[in-house]
Design a protein around this motif. Structure first.
Motif, PDB file in Angstrom:
ATOM      1  N   GLU A   1       2.281   1.627  -3.478  1.00  0.00           N
ATOM      2  CA  GLU A   1       1.254   2.085  -4.407  1.00  0.00           C
ATOM      3  C   GLU A   1       0.980   3.580  -4.234  1.00  0.00           C
ATOM      4  OE1 GLU A   1      -0.634   0.781  -6.834  1.00  0.00           O
ATOM      5  OE2 GLU A   1      -0.003  -1.321  -6.783  1.00  0.00           O
TER       6      GLU A   1
ATOM      7  N   SER B   1      -7.511  -1.630  -4.725  1.00  0.00           N
ATOM      8  CA  SER B   1      -7.697  -1.018  -3.408  1.00  0.00           C
ATOM      9  C   SER B   1      -6.778  -1.693  -2.392  1.00  0.00           C
ATOM     10  CB  SER B   1      -9.154  -1.154  -2.958  1.00  0.00           C
ATOM     11  OG  SER B   1      -9.431  -2.500  -2.607  1.00  0.00           O
ATOM     12  N   VAL B   2      -6.832  -1.189  -1.161  1.00  0.00           N
ATOM     13  CA  VAL B   2      -6.012  -1.793  -0.106  1.00  0.00           C
ATOM     14  C   VAL B   2      -6.466  -3.217   0.209  1.00  0.00           C
ATOM     15  CG1 VAL B   2      -5.191   0.341   0.948  1.00  0.00           C
ATOM     16  CG2 VAL B   2      -7.401  -0.611   1.661  1.00  0.00           C
TER      17      VAL B   2
ATOM     18  N   ALA C   1      -4.549   4.514   3.027  1.00  0.00           N
ATOM     19  CA  ALA C   1      -5.414   4.962   1.937  1.00  0.00           C
ATOM     20  C   ALA C   1      -5.929   6.377   2.179  1.00  0.00           C
ATOM     21  CB  ALA C   1      -6.577   3.997   1.764  1.00  0.00           C
TER      22      ALA C   1
ATOM     23  N   ALA D   1       0.827  -1.207   0.000  1.00  0.00           N
ATOM     24  CA  ALA D   1       0.000   0.000   0.000  1.00  0.00           C
ATOM     25  C   ALA D   1       0.861   1.256   0.000  1.00  0.00           C
ATOM     26  CB  ALA D   1      -0.943  -0.010   1.205  1.00  0.00           C
TER      27      ALA D   1
ATOM     28  N   LEU E   1      -6.768   4.416  -3.167  1.00  0.00           N
ATOM     29  CA  LEU E   1      -6.708   3.058  -2.634  1.00  0.00           C
ATOM     30  C   LEU E   1      -7.925   2.657  -1.803  1.00  0.00           C
ATOM     31  CD1 LEU E   1      -2.943   2.936  -1.616  1.00  0.00           C
ATOM     32  CD2 LEU E   1      -4.024   1.842  -3.592  1.00  0.00           C
TER      33      LEU E   1
ATOM     34  N   CYS F   1      -4.224  -5.212  -1.742  1.00  0.00           N
ATOM     35  CA  CYS F   1      -2.897  -5.249  -1.114  1.00  0.00           C
ATOM     36  C   CYS F   1      -2.817  -6.396  -0.106  1.00  0.00           C
ATOM     37  CB  CYS F   1      -2.606  -3.927  -0.400  1.00  0.00           C
ATOM     38  SG  CYS F   1      -2.497  -2.468  -1.452  1.00  0.00           S
TER      39      CYS F   1
END
Length: 203
Positions: free
Chosen positions: A20, A150-151, A74, A17, A82, A154
């Motif tokens: 990203e 999205s997380v 996020a 995350a 995210l 992850c």
């Protein structure tokens, strides 16, 4: 920020995350069996549970538990996209919960635990079938768990590193296999995973 991690554990999700999001962080390796950080510090003073991940924010607050840390990252870096807003945020929490409880804890924790009785490991393998079937069906025609990365992805990216380690065959779940390949094609996911694999091998 400071991320406390163990290579290729569930804390990999937070590293992904952060990558990203293009976020800067200091990474501190933890020996969870001994409860020590790499520099010899008492990790339980940071996280009394002794588990990873733990995240110390720039304000000095400490967060634990993947779902909380991933959503914090996020929200801290909203430009990375995210985590969705509105009702889709609850969908995100739904998938974070599924990965944590139905895969991480229910299936993989017993399989990784050398003290778990054979009967418990056998049950975990039986339960894995329905959980992966559910995931495989959800991923039919989808790129990610939600409408975009999205997380939750992850977290699942970290967990999908584990089947080979515990000899759990997921090759029959074609959508899950294709999904994992898509995840590993993302530069941030690939780099975070490779970095941790190198640390794991060097241990």
């Amino acid at each position: 920020m400071d991320l406390y991690f163990s290579p290729l554990s569930c804390s990999l999700a937070s590293r992904i995350a952060l990558a990203e999001a293009g976020a800067e962080a200091q990474f501190h390796r933890v020996n969870t069996r001994e409860g020590r950080t790499a520099d010899g510090g008492d990790y339980r003073r940071i996280n009394p549970k002794g588990l990873v991940p733990a995240l110390r924010t720039e304000e000095g607050e400490v967060l634990t538990e993947n779902a909380a840390i991933l959503q914090y990252i996020a929200d801290r870096y909203p430009e990375a996209g995210l985590a969705p807003d509105g009702f889709e945020r609850y969908r995100l929490q739904q998938w974070l919960s599924f990965v944590a409880t139905e895969l991480h804890k229910l299936v993989f924790q017993p399989l990784f635990n050398p003290s778990a009785p054979d009967a418990v490991k056998s049950l975990a393998r039986e339960l894995a079938a329905s959980r992966f079937a559910y995931l495989d069906e959800h991923l039919e025609g989808r790129e990610y768990l939600l409408d975009r990365f999205s997380v939750a992805d992850c977290y699942l990216a970290a967990v999908l590193n584990w089947p080979q380690a515990v000899k759990l065959d997921i090759s029959g779940y074609k959508n899950v296999v294709a999904y994992r390949e898509r995840l590993m094609a993302r530069p941030a996911v690939a780099k975070a995973t490779q970095d941790e694999f190198a640390l794991y091998q060097a241990a």
